[in-house]
Design a protein around this motif. Structure first.
Motif, PDB file in Angstrom:
ATOM      1  N   UNK A 136       0.841  -1.187   0.000  1.00 50.69           N
ATOM      2  CA  UNK A 136       0.000   0.000   0.000  1.00 50.69           C
ATOM      3  C   UNK A 136       0.881   1.243   0.000  1.00 50.69           C
ATOM      4  N   UNK A 137       0.697   2.073  -1.005  1.00 50.51           N
ATOM      5  CA  UNK A 137       1.400   3.348  -1.092  1.00 50.51           C
ATOM      6  C   UNK A 137       0.497   4.407  -0.474  1.00 50.51           C
ATOM      7  N   UNK A 138       0.975   5.051   0.594  1.00 54.89           N
ATOM      8  CA  UNK A 138       0.176   6.000   1.370  1.00 54.89           C
ATOM      9  C   UNK A 138       0.695   7.415   1.142  1.00 54.89           C
ATOM     10  N   UNK A 139      -0.163   8.297   0.628  1.00 52.78           N
ATOM     11  CA  UNK A 139       0.162   9.720   0.498  1.00 52.78           C
ATOM     12  C   UNK A 139      -0.548  10.488   1.603  1.00 52.78           C
ATOM     13  N   UNK A 140       0.105  11.520   2.125  1.00 49.05           N
ATOM     14  CA  UNK A 140      -0.432  12.295   3.241  1.00 49.05           C
ATOM     15  C   UNK A 140      -0.993  13.635   2.791  1.00 49.05           C
ATOM     16  N   UNK A 164       5.539  13.336   0.738  1.00 50.68           N
ATOM     17  CA  UNK A 164       5.866  12.221   1.618  1.00 50.68           C
ATOM     18  C   UNK A 164       4.920  11.065   1.345  1.00 50.68           C
ATOM     19  N   UNK A 165       5.480   9.881   1.151  1.00 51.56           N
ATOM     20  CA  UNK A 165       4.679   8.683   0.924  1.00 51.56           C
ATOM     21  C   UNK A 165       5.336   7.511   1.631  1.00 51.56           C
ATOM     22  N   UNK A 166       4.510   6.626   2.173  1.00 56.93           N
ATOM     23  CA  UNK A 166       4.978   5.392   2.794  1.00 56.93           C
ATOM     24  C   UNK A 166       4.591   4.232   1.894  1.00 56.93           C
ATOM     25  N   UNK A 167       5.479   3.250   1.783  1.00 50.46           N
ATOM     26  CA  UNK A 167       5.129   1.988   1.129  1.00 50.46           C
ATOM     27  C   UNK A 167       5.046   0.950   2.237  1.00 50.46           C
ATOM     28  N   UNK A 168       3.822   0.482   2.501  1.00 50.05           N
ATOM     29  CA  UNK A 168       3.573  -0.411   3.625  1.00 50.05           C
ATOM     30  C   UNK A 168       3.075  -1.768   3.155  1.00 50.05           C
ATOM     31  N   UNK A 169       3.418  -2.793   3.918  1.00 55.83           N
ATOM     32  CA  UNK A 169       2.894  -4.133   3.684  1.00 55.83           C
ATOM     33  C   UNK A 169       2.336  -4.656   4.999  1.00 55.83           C
ATOM     34  N   UNK A 227      -4.418   9.785  -0.066  1.00 57.64           N
ATOM     35  CA  UNK A 227      -4.788   8.722  -1.001  1.00 57.64           C
ATOM     36  C   UNK A 227      -3.994   7.456  -0.707  1.00 57.64           C
ATOM     37  N   UNK A 228      -4.551   6.343  -1.159  1.00 54.41           N
ATOM     38  CA  UNK A 228      -3.906   5.041  -1.051  1.00 54.41           C
ATOM     39  C   UNK A 228      -3.859   4.418  -2.439  1.00 54.41           C
ATOM     40  N   UNK A 229      -2.726   3.819  -2.783  1.00 53.33           N
ATOM     41  CA  UNK A 229      -2.611   3.063  -4.022  1.00 53.33           C
ATOM     42  C   UNK A 229      -2.173   1.660  -3.648  1.00 53.33           C
ATOM     43  N   UNK A 230      -2.903   0.664  -4.140  1.00 53.42           N
ATOM     44  CA  UNK A 230      -2.609  -0.722  -3.813  1.00 53.42           C
ATOM     45  C   UNK A 230      -1.885  -1.404  -4.965  1.00 53.42           C
TER      46      UNK A 230
END
Length: 122
Positions: A43-47, A54-59, A100-103
């Motif tokens: 999941x790519x998380x934009x703030x 800033x974006x996080x790539x989370x699993x 936003x979230x990108x999967x």
């Protein structure tokens, strides 16, 4: 006759209660649906309100609740970037702070999507 009627009523009430508990336990809950949404995804998380993109790539992402606030929890993914000190660390993000979230299906899918641009694509 009166004892039989009372006993029958008690048995029926007990059966109704057991049926109610068993059907609610079998029905998929809201938490299950939220968890399934992110299962096995990167999941790519934009703030919101960030000028620096800033974006996080989370699993291993899941939705949780902290003091009545919905939170997104996950581990920073190992995307193969050198010097990524955040990989493997737990992140907890307020959903209200997310723009936003990108999967993606996984790290390989993510890398293929951003292509040769790397971090500049973010």
């Amino acid at each position: 006759m009166r004892r039989f009627t009372i006993a029958t009523c008690l048995v029926l009430v007990t059966l109704c209660c057991l049926w109610s508990v068993s059907t609610s336990a079998m029905a998929p809950g809201k938490e299950t649906a939220e968890a399934d949404r992110f299962a096995g995804k990167l999941v790519l998380v934009y703030f919101k309100g960030r000028d620096d993109d800033l974006a996080y790539t989370l699993e291993k992402v899941r939705v949780s609740d902290l003091a009545g606030e919905k939170m997104l929890e996950g581990l920073h993914a190992d995307t193969g970037e050198d010097g990524d000190w955040m990989k493997g660390r737990k992140a907890v993000v307020m959903l209200s702070a997310v723009e936003s979230l990108t999967l993606y299906d996984g790290v390989d899918d993510y890398k293929k999507a951003i292509g040769p641009y790397g971090d500049d694509a973010l």
